[in-house]
Design a protein around this motif. Structure first.
Motif: not given
Length: 523
Positions: A109-113, A423-424, A445-448, A483-485
């Motif tokens: 979630y850190n990567a997703l946000t 997601p780095r 997992l963020a990309w997944t 992420v932006n949309t």
């Protein structure tokens, strides 16, 4: 009877909410379209005319700028990811207060946000709206998150986390239409994760004099999902461990219901010791092959009748009318300064039977001959030939189709780029091989989840073709766009009764997909 009446009331309430939400979406879309409509007008003052700006601190209302977080958490729960992690991953003797799934999703979630490193968890940890959005009293801080990653000390522990993700992945795949299971294409490649650290155990130096790690990525070409990320020291060859990872994935794919499986890789992955076994097991492979001297000699001796002109399809389909081509600036500079320049004149393709030393069977060897003209300035110095070889057991496709299939494998380079800078995931923030491998898996997992959010959308109903196009678009968009949309949606967080309400405060043109996903997850 009471139960059936209750269900009917819930369905009516749901339909009413959907109708109201759609009406509001149409109104907001109409409003923004009116504001963006261009009109010729001579203004006496600039467009940015805000004055007397004041700030006030809200007493009760909390808002979060990443309203899509609720969708991702609902998706993780409904696909069984949270339960699977807590069942398969056993690293904590006591849960004071976090479970294994809390730690894994905390990093994802850190990567997703828009988190760029573990330290960004401290910002979210102090954001009350973020905590309320997840109904969490608190979340792990950066130090605790790093300590959890360091608890992965063996390959078996990382494999347990991978099994949990695979279990949820199969639940997502099970929702797909029948044509989804026609073929699974596994692309494999390595990527160098460079680091300036001096005390990271397991790192090594590559042949390019880069210190770091060299993880292996095996991805599903049809969806872009990273199926396996295997961390390795920086000096390990690109293909190391690829055969074992692919053998493991074959079992997963066949249990999921895929009818055909294709392996693709560059010249490093033409692992001839495994070709006979894969061919016997019904696996089709398209691998690049090293242009050794004996293969070049065979290609040189092929009769002219065996060669056919290779016609590549256009990269883009022109929907309106073709535009004039712009001048090639690089080409003009090279010619003007009389640098040696290799110009591709044409390509030809042929094939012959070939049996590698480590194989008992004979396979098709596809060869592409590039006819080059070596020039200097405006002068042609001489003609040159270059060969590219591909080995395959595919007896149905033409030679050109095999070549184009190998070229499409380059799409995995885009997946690697997304995992690196989205997601780095391809970072090494921790102190040893296994902990960094676990971090890569959790961050990826963020990309997944991005891919799963697209796959979770149904393709049924009267708008089936439009929904399929939206699903495909969501599956292929870049991580930053996602992420932006769909993640960066401002929402007021309201906790009422047993519900957590995300009250959307702004509109964007991706919200029809956003609301459709929200509706599917709510069902």
């Amino acid at each position: 009877m009471k139960h059936s009446h209750s269900i009917k009331r819930q369905r009516k309430a749901r339909k009413r909410r959907i109708k109201i939400a759609r009406k509001k979406l149409v109104e907001r879309q109409r409003s923004i379209e009116q504001r963006l409509r261009h009109t010729a007008e001579d203004r006496d003052e600039p467009m940015f005319r805000a004055r007397n700006i004041q700030y006030e601190l809200s007493d009760r209302a909390h808002a979060i700028c990443y309203g899509g977080l609720g969708l991702m958490h609902a998706l993780a729960r409904q696909c069984g990811l949270i339960d699977a992690i807590d069942r398969h991953v056993e690293l904590l003797k006591f849960h004071f207060p976090y479970h294994e799934s809390d730690h894994v999703l905390n990093i994802a979630y850190n990567a997703l946000t828009d988190g760029r490193c573990l330290e960004d968890l401290e910002l979210k940890r102090n954001d009350e709206a973020y905590l309320d959005a997840l109904n969490a009293k608190r979340i792990p801080d950066p130090t605790t998150a790093g300590d959890f990653c360091r608890r992965f000390e063996t390959d078996a522990q990382i494999a347990a986390l991978q099994r949990a993700i695979d279990e949820a992945r199969r639940n997502v795949w099970a929702r797909q239409p029948d044509e989804f299971f026609e073929q699974a294409t596994l692309d494999m490649d390595g990527h160098m994760v460079e680091t300036t650290g001096e005390c990271k155990e397991g790192m090594d130096i590559s042949f390019k004099n880069q210190w770091g790690y060299h993880p292996l990525l095996v991805s599903l070409a049809e969806t872009g999902e990273p199926l396996r990320i295997v961390n390795r020291p920086g000096n390990r060859p690109s293909h190391e461990g690829a055969a074992a990872a692919c053998d493991e994935l074959v079992t997963l794919l066949r249990e999921a219901g895929f009818r055909h499986i294709l392996f693709r890789g560059d010249t490093d992955y033409s692992q001839t010791a495994h070709l006979d076994r894969w061919d016997t097991g019904g696996i089709v492979f398209h691998f690049g092959y090293d242009a050794a001297g004996n293969l070049k000699k065979i290609a040189d001796e092929l009769p002219k009748s065996r060669w056919k002109r290779l016609k590549r399809p256009p990269r883009h389909t022109v929907k309106t009318k073709p535009r004039g081509q712009r001048h090639r600036v690089k080409e003009r500079v090279v010619v003007a300064r009389e640098f040696q320049n290799k110009v591709l004149e044409s390509e030809d393709v042929a094939e012959f039977a070939y049996s590698p030393t480590a194989c008992d069977k004979t396979y098709r060897m596809i060869v592409v001959r590039k006819n080059l003209s070596v020039e200097k300035g405006e002068r042609v110095l001489f003609d040159d030939l270059q060969y590219s070889f591909y080995i395959t057991n595919d007896r149905d496709s033409t030679a050109a189709q095999v070549v184009f299939s190998n070229n499409r494998r380059c799409q995995q380079e885009n997946v690697i780029e997304q995992l690196k800078n989205g997601p780095r995931a391809f970072r090494a923030p921790l102190d040893n091989l296994h902990s960094n491998g676990a971090y890569m898996l959790m961050a990826s997992l963020a990309w997944t989840l991005k891919a799963w959010s697209a796959l979770w959308l149904p393709e049924t109903g009267r708008w089936r073709e439009r929904h399929r196009a939206e699903k495909h678009k969501l599956l292929r968009i870049e991580f930053r766009t996602f992420v932006n949309t769909l993640m960066r949606v401002p929402c007021q967080i309201v906790k009422t009764g047993r519900r957590i309400v995300y009250r959307v405060l702004a509109w964007n043109d991706s919200q029809p997909v956003f609301w459709r996903l929200a509706d599917v997850l709510r069902c």
